[in-house]
Design a protein around this motif. Structure first.
Motif, short mmCIF file in Angstrom:
data_model
loop_
_atom_site.label_atom_id
_atom_site.label_comp_id
_atom_site.label_asym_id
_atom_site.label_seq_id
_atom_site.Cartn_x
_atom_site.Cartn_y
_atom_site.Cartn_z
N CYS A 1 -13.22 6.49 -3.28
CA CYS A 1 -11.83 6.05 -3.18
C CYS A 1 -11.65 5.38 -1.83
CB CYS A 1 -10.86 7.21 -3.37
SG CYS A 1 -10.88 8.43 -2.05
N LEU A 2 -10.61 4.57 -1.74
CA LEU A 2 -10.37 3.78 -0.54
C LEU A 2 -10.17 4.66 0.69
CD1 LEU A 2 -9.87 0.93 0.65
CD2 LEU A 2 -7.44 1.26 0.12
N VAL A 3 -9.36 5.71 0.57
CA VAL A 3 -9.06 6.55 1.72
C VAL A 3 -10.32 7.17 2.29
CG1 VAL A 3 -7.96 8.72 2.41
CG2 VAL A 3 -6.65 7.02 1.13
N HIS A 4 -11.18 7.72 1.43
CA HIS A 4 -12.41 8.35 1.92
C HIS A 4 -13.33 7.33 2.58
CE1 HIS A 4 -15.61 11.23 2.27
NE2 HIS A 4 -16.41 10.50 1.53
N ARG A 5 -13.47 6.16 1.97
CA ARG A 5 -14.33 5.13 2.57
C ARG A 5 -13.81 4.72 3.95
NH1 ARG A 5 -16.10 0.54 -1.85
NH2 ARG A 5 -17.22 1.88 -3.34
N ARG B 1 -11.91 6.49 6.01
CA ARG B 1 -12.07 7.58 6.97
C ARG B 1 -13.49 7.61 7.52
NH1 ARG B 1 -8.56 12.38 3.88
NH2 ARG B 1 -6.51 11.54 4.48
N ILE B 2 -14.47 7.33 6.67
CA ILE B 2 -15.86 7.28 7.13
C ILE B 2 -16.06 6.07 8.04
CG2 ILE B 2 -18.23 6.88 6.40
CD1 ILE B 2 -17.63 8.51 3.91
N ALA B 3 -15.53 4.91 7.64
CA ALA B 3 -15.74 3.67 8.39
C ALA B 3 -15.10 3.70 9.77
CB ALA B 3 -15.21 2.48 7.59
N THR B 4 -13.93 4.34 9.88
CA THR B 4 -13.19 4.33 11.14
C THR B 4 -13.34 5.60 11.96
OG1 THR B 4 -11.18 5.24 10.12
CG2 THR B 4 -11.45 2.83 10.10
N GLY B 5 -13.75 6.69 11.31
CA GLY B 5 -13.79 7.98 12.00
C GLY B 5 -12.42 8.60 12.18
N ILE B 6 -11.41 8.05 11.50
CA ILE B 6 -10.03 8.54 11.61
C ILE B 6 -9.71 9.35 10.36
CG2 ILE B 6 -7.60 7.91 11.86
CD1 ILE B 6 -8.54 5.29 13.14
#
Length: 309
Positions: free
Chosen positions: A118-122, A124-129
């Motif tokens: 899902c977009l949110v999980h991707r 969060r991984i990409a930004t570390g936020i």
């Protein structure tokens, strides 16, 4: 091509607020009744495995008493999760929000058979936020520009943009033209051709679908035909209100359901995604004034114009 991973579990927990008026005596009893489709055996196993807990992280067991208004956290799981072979893109970012491109087929948040795809999980991984959260909705089948909140303390400022109508959303879509419209074009109708669509929408059956019903209008879209090639038309759509599936239902009400739409005008049998046939609908452009910085934001993405060159 799809790549299935067995036994996928969400990296981030979901939660449910225990209602005041429920008759359950334990949390386990509530979960079994509230999420009846999941089944008591599944909830029993999750609880025994330590996958259900209170907001402070303390575990919930099978005998934990029901506590009205408390939050219960749990981890969504699916037997197999399909990989979505398209990439999201960060278009703009500041300390409080970012604008991203969501590809077709990718859900915004965990839903159905998707927990980590899902977009949110991707993001969060990409930004570390870990606090990335959507400020609005976009159907899984729809691609386009989305506004994401980064800071929980200022999230309400971006939600309010949508609630107050202080953000302009423009979509692009492709649909087959009606015979009547084709005849008008043959007779020299000049483009763009414009429609104002206002009607009343309500839940259909099954409940994730919407339909037009009699009564006072609760939905409003502005729709224009920009170009055509044969009986295929390129449309610009601006939703003034934000009902579920509004643009898809409004195009159907004009007799021109969107190309590759598996929900309208008729719900198609459930099947694996055909990644070569995305829904021809894209959230092409967002325009607003950032409520915190005062910056004028105008962000777009590619649509379907290239098919009508």
């Amino acid at each position: 091509m799809t790549d299935n991973a067995s036994g996928a579990r969400a990296a981030q927990p979901s939660y449910v607020v225990l209602p005041r008026d429920h008759t359950a005596s334990t949390v386990f009893e509530f979960l079994c009744s509230h999420f009846a489709r999941i089944g008591a055996d599944v909830w029993r196993a999750r609880i025994l495995d330590g996958k259900v807990h209170w907001q402070d992280g303390s575990p919930i067991d099978l005998q934990t008493p029901y506590r009205a208004t408390a939050r219960v956290y749990y981890y969504r799981e699916v037997v197999a999760e399909t990989r979505i072979p398209f990439q999201e893109q960060i278009l703009y970012r500041n300390d409080h929000m970012m604008l991203v491109f969501k590809p077709h087929f990718l859900p915004v948040t965990p839903s159905g058979n998707y927990v980590n795809e899902c977009l949110v999980h991707r993001l969060r991984i990409a930004t570390g936020i870990d606090t990335v959260s959507p400020a609005h909705r976009l159907d899984r089948e729809t691609a386009g520009v989305m506004l994401m909140s980064l800071n929980p303390d200022t999230r309400h400022c971006y939600h309010e943009l949508f609630l107050s109508g202080r953000i302009r959303k423009d979509y692009e879509a492709v649909a087959r033209l009606t015979p009547e419209l084709m005849a008008s074009l043959d007779e020299g109708l000049e483009l763009p051709k414009h429609w104002t669509v206002k009607n009343r929408m309500a839940e259909a059956e099954p409940s994730f679908l919407m339909r037009v019903v009699a009564g006072e209008a609760n939905s409003h879209s502005e729709i224009s035909l920009l170009k055509h090639q044969g009986d295929r038309g390129l449309f610009e759509l601006s939703p003034i209100t934000g009902k579920t599936h509004q643009l898809r239902v409004h195009m159907q009400s004009l007799g021109m359901p969107l190309e590759n739409d598996r929900f309208y005008p008729q719900l198609m049998p459930k099947s694996a995604d055909n990644f070569d046939r995305p829904l021809k609908l894209v959230a092409k452009r967002l325009r607003f004034t950032d409520p915190l910085s005062g910056e004028a934001i105008d962000m777009g993405c590619n649509g379907f114009a290239g098919e009508f060159a």
